[in-house]
Design an enzyme around this catalytic site. Sequence first.
Site, PDB file in Angstrom:
ATOM      1  N   GLU A 157     -16.097   2.824   3.639  1.00  0.00           N
ATOM      2  CA  GLU A 157     -14.735   3.235   3.296  1.00  0.00           C
ATOM      3  C   GLU A 157     -14.845   4.196   2.116  1.00  0.00           C
ATOM      4  OE1 GLU A 157     -12.181  -0.220   2.559  1.00  0.00           O
ATOM      5  OE2 GLU A 157     -13.292  -1.338   4.062  1.00  0.00           O
ATOM      6  N   ASN A 211       0.833  -1.206   0.000  1.00  0.00           N
ATOM      7  CA  ASN A 211       0.000   0.000   0.000  1.00  0.00           C
ATOM      8  C   ASN A 211       0.869   1.258   0.000  1.00  0.00           C
ATOM      9  OD1 ASN A 211      -2.436  -1.585   0.351  1.00  0.00           O
ATOM     10  ND2 ASN A 211      -1.704  -1.942   2.431  1.00  0.00           N
ATOM     11  N   HIS A 215      -7.322   3.927   2.423  1.00  0.00           N
ATOM     12  CA  HIS A 215      -6.697   3.863   1.091  1.00  0.00           C
ATOM     13  C   HIS A 215      -6.813   5.158   0.303  1.00  0.00           C
ATOM     14  CE1 HIS A 215      -5.747  -0.374   1.431  1.00  0.00           C
ATOM     15  NE2 HIS A 215      -6.860  -0.446   2.143  1.00  0.00           N
ATOM     16  N   HIS A 246     -14.053  -3.165   5.772  1.00  0.00           N
ATOM     17  CA  HIS A 246     -12.867  -3.825   6.345  1.00  0.00           C
ATOM     18  C   HIS A 246     -13.220  -4.553   7.656  1.00  0.00           C
ATOM     19  CE1 HIS A 246      -8.821  -3.909   8.272  1.00  0.00           C
ATOM     20  NE2 HIS A 246      -8.424  -4.055   7.017  1.00  0.00           N
ATOM     21  N   SER A 300     -10.581  -1.333  -0.175  1.00  0.00           N
ATOM     22  CA  SER A 300      -9.248  -1.929  -0.246  1.00  0.00           C
ATOM     23  C   SER A 300      -9.148  -3.101  -1.209  1.00  0.00           C
ATOM     24  CB  SER A 300      -8.804  -2.376   1.144  1.00  0.00           C
ATOM     25  OG  SER A 300      -9.732  -3.271   1.698  1.00  0.00           O
ATOM     26  N   LYS A 352      -0.329   3.299   5.276  1.00  0.00           N
ATOM     27  CA  LYS A 352      -0.475   2.934   3.867  1.00  0.00           C
ATOM     28  C   LYS A 352       0.287   3.952   3.015  1.00  0.00           C
ATOM     29  CE  LYS A 352      -3.838  -0.387   4.739  1.00  0.00           C
ATOM     30  NZ  LYS A 352      -5.063  -0.692   5.448  1.00  0.00           N
ATOM     31  N   ASP A 399     -13.909   5.498   6.568  1.00  0.00           N
ATOM     32  CA  ASP A 399     -12.534   5.006   6.700  1.00  0.00           C
ATOM     33  C   ASP A 399     -11.772   5.381   5.428  1.00  0.00           C
ATOM     34  OD1 ASP A 399     -10.258   3.355   6.510  1.00  0.00           O
ATOM     35  OD2 ASP A 399     -11.183   1.727   7.643  1.00  0.00           O
TER      36      ASP A 399
HETATM   37  C1  LIG Z   1      -5.529  -1.493   6.456  1.00  0.00           C
HETATM   38  C2  LIG Z   1      -6.880  -1.057   6.842  1.00  0.00           C
HETATM   39  C3  LIG Z   1      -7.208  -0.848   8.172  1.00  0.00           C
HETATM   40  C4  LIG Z   1      -6.289  -1.230   9.284  1.00  0.00           C
HETATM   41  O1  LIG Z   1      -5.211  -0.367   9.393  1.00  0.00           O
HETATM   42  P1  LIG Z   1      -3.854  -0.869  10.077  1.00  0.00           P
HETATM   43  O2  LIG Z   1      -3.166   0.376  10.451  1.00  0.00           O
HETATM   44  O3  LIG Z   1      -3.152  -1.672   9.044  1.00  0.00           O
HETATM   45  O4  LIG Z   1      -4.256  -1.697  11.265  1.00  0.00           O
HETATM   46  C5  LIG Z   1      -8.449  -0.330   8.452  1.00  0.00           C
HETATM   47  N1  LIG Z   1      -9.336  -0.063   7.481  1.00  0.00           N
HETATM   48  C6  LIG Z   1      -9.065  -0.291   6.178  1.00  0.00           C
HETATM   49  C7  LIG Z   1     -10.084   0.021   5.137  1.00  0.00           C
HETATM   50  C8  LIG Z   1      -7.834  -0.803   5.823  1.00  0.00           C
HETATM   51  O5  LIG Z   1      -7.557  -1.065   4.547  1.00  0.00           O
END
Ligand SMILES: *Cc1c(COP(=O)(O)O)cnc(C)c1O
Length: 386
Positions: free
Chosen positions: A174, A44, A206, A130, A178, A237, A203
């Site tokens: 999101e 990522n 990404h 997620h 992802s 990421k 969220d």
């Molecule tokens: C990777 C991810 C997370 C978790 O984040 P980390 O810091 O890796 O624990 C949460 N939400 C989404 C959509 C993700 O892709």
Amino acid sequence: MVDIDAFLKKRIDESNLRTLKPIEKRNGSVIYKNREVFFDFSSNDYLGLSSKKELIDSVNEVFELFGSGAVASRLLSGDLAIHHELEELTASFKKKEDALIFNSGYQANVGIISALCGKNDVIFLDRLSHASLVDGALLSGAKIFRFSHNDLNHLELLLKKEREKFKNALIVTESVFSMDGDFAPLKEIVELKDRFSCEFLVDEAHATGVYGSEGSGLIEELGLTDRIELIMGTYGKALAVSGAYLASSKKIKEYLINSSRSFIYSTAMPAIVVSMIIKSIDICKKEHWRRDKVKNLASLFRGILKEADIPFKGDSQIVAVIIGDNQKTVNIANYLQNNKFWVLPIRYPTVPMGEARLRISFSSNHTEDVTVSLAKGIIEAFKKTI
Ligand SMILES: *Cc1c(COP(=O)(O)O)cnc(C)c1O
């Protein structure tokens, strides 16, 4: 206890056993495993910041000030001035009133949702959300309804039917998904959440770094910052360090400091990590070319797949090449790995059953040549294995 032997046997029988494959060295998007070299298309590291030397330049100085780890949680003696500096920077980056740091995105989502919702509340969650969002919702004890992925009609239907039975309601999605690389219809969801008096958590794991004029995220790009109460994202990421944040109001932050268990009962983020994040945000804001380049590479790649009639999803820096069958997906991934492309098969339960895929993620570290070769490799692999 679960039957471990049966579980593992089932995974093997279904071509679905996961194993760890250590990297010996990373240099940008080039990785070394078993003394072989691969182009990494599964990270990522969208802006190619993971190997930027500037990120560690400040670390010695910060070590002198704060030492290695924070050695306590924020509410004990682990609360450092540099945490507050990052929270202020994050709030201004996201254009929200305030921000709160968590040690990971997983911890953030579990800690935010479980603290904000309780058993008299209702959560409407996109079906492809997620795992951390799902787990936070489950832990909260609220009633959960999962709407079909990006399906506004289904969300509206559920809101009409269920919303008024509950005190408070939260909609969760999101901004960039992802595993599908597509965008949530945030504008339309904002209209619905206002109409049905819900709060909205997005969220941006990404989207952070990649969308918005300075990389703040898709919410800023769409001009929706003031209409979304809870904006979560990660520093691990595109920002290529570690940890996560919630950007929201001062009041919500104060509440979470007093109630979010994954925030309270966890050692604070090390100062040297915080200092790398601060530097990373600084580079992210300034170096617009990284955002442009990663998007251009993904479009170039999609164009070649389209021409060859290869089925794919994703409008962002993430492209999902949908294959369906687990074994076929593993075979194609192996073929690509034999040709020096580090591309991994994504299978159930990470994605729905029967939708096994290759998840290809681009980085501004990739070149056009390598991108074209990967697309050609995929076309070749489809011919050979189907
Ligand atoms: C990777 C991810 C997370 C978790 O984040 P980390 O810091 O890796 O624990 C949460 N939400 C989404 C959509 C993700 O892709």
